[in-house]
Design a protein around this motif. Structure first.
Motif, PDB file in Angstrom:
ATOM      1  N   SER A  52      -6.788   6.580  -3.519  1.00  0.00           N
ATOM      2  CA  SER A  52      -6.054   5.374  -3.126  1.00  0.00           C
ATOM      3  C   SER A  52      -4.640   5.477  -3.678  1.00  0.00           C
ATOM      4  O   SER A  52      -4.416   6.011  -4.766  1.00  0.00           O
ATOM      5  CB  SER A  52      -6.743   4.111  -3.631  1.00  0.00           C
ATOM      6  OG  SER A  52      -6.725   4.078  -5.033  1.00  0.00           O
ATOM      7  N   TYR A  53      -3.718   5.005  -2.892  1.00  0.00           N
ATOM      8  CA  TYR A  53      -2.306   5.003  -3.263  1.00  0.00           C
ATOM      9  C   TYR A  53      -1.752   3.623  -2.965  1.00  0.00           C
ATOM     10  O   TYR A  53      -2.223   2.931  -2.069  1.00  0.00           O
ATOM     11  CB  TYR A  53      -1.527   6.043  -2.454  1.00  0.00           C
ATOM     12  CG  TYR A  53      -1.953   7.466  -2.705  1.00  0.00           C
ATOM     13  CD1 TYR A  53      -1.419   8.188  -3.762  1.00  0.00           C
ATOM     14  CD2 TYR A  53      -2.871   8.102  -1.879  1.00  0.00           C
ATOM     15  CE1 TYR A  53      -1.796   9.504  -3.993  1.00  0.00           C
ATOM     16  CE2 TYR A  53      -3.249   9.415  -2.107  1.00  0.00           C
ATOM     17  CZ  TYR A  53      -2.704  10.113  -3.160  1.00  0.00           C
ATOM     18  OH  TYR A  53      -3.074  11.402  -3.400  1.00  0.00           O
ATOM     19  N   THR A  54      -0.732   3.243  -3.701  1.00  0.00           N
ATOM     20  CA  THR A  54      -0.073   1.962  -3.457  1.00  0.00           C
ATOM     21  C   THR A  54       1.428   2.189  -3.375  1.00  0.00           C
ATOM     22  O   THR A  54       1.943   3.238  -3.780  1.00  0.00           O
ATOM     23  CB  THR A  54      -0.381   0.959  -4.591  1.00  0.00           C
ATOM     24  OG1 THR A  54       0.061   1.518  -5.829  1.00  0.00           O
ATOM     25  CG2 THR A  54      -1.858   0.650  -4.655  1.00  0.00           C
ATOM     26  N   GLY A  55       2.090   1.200  -2.856  1.00  0.00           N
ATOM     27  CA  GLY A  55       3.551   1.250  -2.780  1.00  0.00           C
ATOM     28  C   GLY A  55       4.048   2.364  -1.873  1.00  0.00           C
ATOM     29  O   GLY A  55       3.430   2.667  -0.856  1.00  0.00           O
ATOM     30  N   PRO A  56       5.160   2.988  -2.251  1.00  0.00           N
ATOM     31  CA  PRO A  56       5.764   4.024  -1.411  1.00  0.00           C
ATOM     32  C   PRO A  56       4.844   5.226  -1.163  1.00  0.00           C
ATOM     33  O   PRO A  56       4.986   5.917  -0.166  1.00  0.00           O
ATOM     34  CB  PRO A  56       6.998   4.465  -2.192  1.00  0.00           C
ATOM     35  CG  PRO A  56       7.289   3.353  -3.133  1.00  0.00           C
ATOM     36  CD  PRO A  56       5.970   2.690  -3.424  1.00  0.00           C
ATOM     37  N   ALA A  57       3.868   5.468  -2.034  1.00  0.00           N
ATOM     38  CA  ALA A  57       2.963   6.612  -1.884  1.00  0.00           C
ATOM     39  C   ALA A  57       1.779   6.311  -0.966  1.00  0.00           C
ATOM     40  O   ALA A  57       0.970   7.191  -0.689  1.00  0.00           O
ATOM     41  CB  ALA A  57       2.453   7.044  -3.249  1.00  0.00           C
TER      42      ALA A  57
END
Length: 105
Positions: A52-57
């Motif tokens: 899982s990634y959040t934000g710009p990633a």
């Protein structure tokens, strides 16, 4: 060789013979890799759907899923018989002849 030995050991109907490898249209290179090394694609030992990634990633997850899909498509499309006969599918051969395919970035 290691892959063939592990594949042979994993068969329920007895040992795998050399003739069966040469005629193995139903054993893909993906099958062999999964038996020997596990998942075809993982990142730091984690399968892409478990990441899982959040934000710009955040867009990295679909990137890893797309990469895994393409690796799977290629490796599931090549059998042990293809390799034994040195007759790779045309799509795979074309990819290996693409400009820059043999050059490390």
């Amino acid at each position: 060789m290691r892959a063939a030995l592990q594949l042979a050991a994993s068969r329920e109907d007895g040992p795998l013979k050399a003739e069966a490898i040469a005629d193995a249209q139903d054993i893909s290179i993906a099958d062999v890799i999964r038996i020997v090394d596990g998942p075809l694609v993982s990142l730091r030992g984690v399968r892409p759907p478990e990441l899982s990634y959040t934000g710009p990633a955040e867009s990295l997850l679909p990137l890893w899923i797309a990469l895994r899909s393409n690796v799977r498509e290629i490796l599931e499309g090549v059998s042990l018989a293809d390799v034994a006969s040195a007759q790779l599918p045309a799509e795979v051969s074309a990819l290996s002849h693409a400009p820059g395919a043999w050059v490390d970035p």
